[in-house]
Structures are given as C-alpha cells and as structure tokens.
Scaffold this active site. Structure first.
Site, PDB file in Angstrom:
ATOM      1  N   SER A   1       0.870  -1.146  -0.042  1.00 39.93           N
ATOM      2  CA  SER A   1       0.088   0.016   0.066  1.00 39.93           C
ATOM      3  C   SER A   1       0.918   1.343  -0.099  1.00 39.93           C
ATOM      4  O   SER A   1       1.774   1.534   0.924  1.00 39.93           O
ATOM      5  CB  SER A   1      -0.814  -0.181   1.119  1.00 39.93           C
ATOM      6  OG  SER A   1      -1.446   1.238   1.472  1.00 39.93           O
TER       7      SER A   1
ATOM      8  N   VAL B   1       7.273   2.800   3.866  1.00 37.01           N
ATOM      9  CA  VAL B   1       8.300   2.299   2.654  1.00 37.01           C
ATOM     10  C   VAL B   1       7.676   2.218   1.319  1.00 37.01           C
ATOM     11  O   VAL B   1       8.379   2.270   0.464  1.00 37.01           O
ATOM     12  CB  VAL B   1       8.855   0.674   3.258  1.00 37.01           C
ATOM     13  CG1 VAL B   1       9.485   0.117   2.510  1.00 37.01           C
ATOM     14  CG2 VAL B   1       9.468   0.823   4.798  1.00 37.01           C
ATOM     15  N   CYS B   2       6.482   1.762   1.298  1.00 39.16           N
ATOM     16  CA  CYS B   2       5.610   1.575  -0.165  1.00 39.16           C
ATOM     17  C   CYS B   2       5.919   3.086  -0.849  1.00 39.16           C
ATOM     18  O   CYS B   2       5.994   3.384  -2.100  1.00 39.16           O
ATOM     19  CB  CYS B   2       4.553   1.094  -0.047  1.00 39.16           C
ATOM     20  SG  CYS B   2       4.394  -0.450   0.381  1.00 39.16           S
ATOM     21  N   ALA B   3       5.695   4.238   0.183  1.00 33.98           N
ATOM     22  CA  ALA B   3       5.743   5.566  -0.545  1.00 33.98           C
ATOM     23  C   ALA B   3       7.089   5.947  -0.757  1.00 33.98           C
ATOM     24  O   ALA B   3       7.080   6.363  -2.031  1.00 33.98           O
ATOM     25  CB  ALA B   3       5.287   6.708   0.393  1.00 33.98           C
TER      26      ALA B   3
END
Length: 172
Positions: A54, A59-61
């Site tokens: 997500s 971390v995904c961002a």
C-alpha cells in the site's frame, strides 16, 4: 509457497514466485482514471513491475518516489508499473501530492481481482496484510519474458534499486 517476514514475523505467500526465464502472465489493474489496464497495454516496452502492499505505508511511499525519480531518467522504451491494493483514488492523490508525474511511472490498483499478486506469487496469505502483495520487483523484456526477480525478504525493507534499473537498461 514462499514466505517473507514483516518486522521479523513470518508471512506466507500464495502460489509460486515466478522465476527468470518464465513468460510473464497477463494481469489487470485499474489506472488513476479508473480505466482497466493489462500487461498487454505496455506491449513492446521493457517493463519494471513493482508490487507493493500500500502506498499509505512509509516504505511503499518511499519506494514509489525512488522508482519515480529513476523512471523519469529512463529511456521511453522502459515503463515502471507500481501495483498495489490501494484504491485508484488514493493512488492518484498520493501521486498528485508527491508530484509524481513521469509518463514512465504508472500506478495500477489491483483492488478488483488481485490478478497480479496471485499470478506472480506475491499474494500475502496470512497476517495483518493478508490479501495484499508482498514487496517484489520483476523486470520483463519486450516479449514479456522475466529477466529479473526480487522478492524482498522483509516487507518493511526496500528492494535493490540499482540492480533493478541495471537489469532494465540492459534490455533496451
């Protein structure tokens, strides 16, 4: 069935992770404009497929921003597809707020069918992130043959960006 960890706790994945040399299966995803996209829509290009749980996680961002930074510098023959379980509205808001506007980086939501994570062996089978994709990267050549794979062993860690970009550049 592969497994990864989330902050040290084991997480099981459904299916079998695809390997180098395998023909990449088609999948569907929903773009920011709610249009349906598939792997076939990027035919003739080298593709970097980035599976993330997500964009609402740090971390995904960060990973999406780093791939955007690198995608903006890549040849037009390479496209980076970031695929998550987020709704297209949330993905669009994230990209707008972060100024992610490279035509070489496309976000796709798999909220309707999860065909990407299930076909590529990254679908999380248990735990708090059940139903989302583990963090993984696949580099496909122009014929959709997998040339590089990376299943990040710890979901809260980032992939090896340089290895991914180098693998893609060799295919142009």
């Amino acid at each position: 069935m592969a497994s990864v960890t989330l902050k040290g706790s084991p997480v099981q994945l459904e299916g079998k992770l695809l390997e180098v040399g395998a023909k990449a299966p088609d999948f569907s995803g929903i773009g920011k404009d709610l249009s349906s996209k598939s792997l076939k829509d990027y035919s003739g290009k080298v593709k970097i497929l980035v599976g993330v749980p997500s964009l609402d996680t740090s971390v995904c961002a960060m990973e999406t921003k780093k791939f955007h930074e690198r995608a903006a510098k890549l040849d037009n023959g390479i496209v980076t597809l970031v695929i998550s379980g987020d709704l297209p509205f949330a993905m669009n808001r994230f990209c707008t707020m972060e100024g992610l506007d490279s035509p070489n980086l496309i976000t796709l939501s798999q909220f309707r069918d999860f065909s990407f994570s299930k076909a590529y062996g990254t679908h999380i089978a248990d735990g708090g992130l059940k139903g989302l994709s583990a963090r993984a990267v696949f580099v496909l050549d122009k014929d959709d043959v997998i040339q590089y794979t990376e299943l990040v062993p710890e979901i809260a860690s980032e992939p090896n960006y340089e290895a991914v970009i180098n693998a893609a550049k060799k295919l142009v």
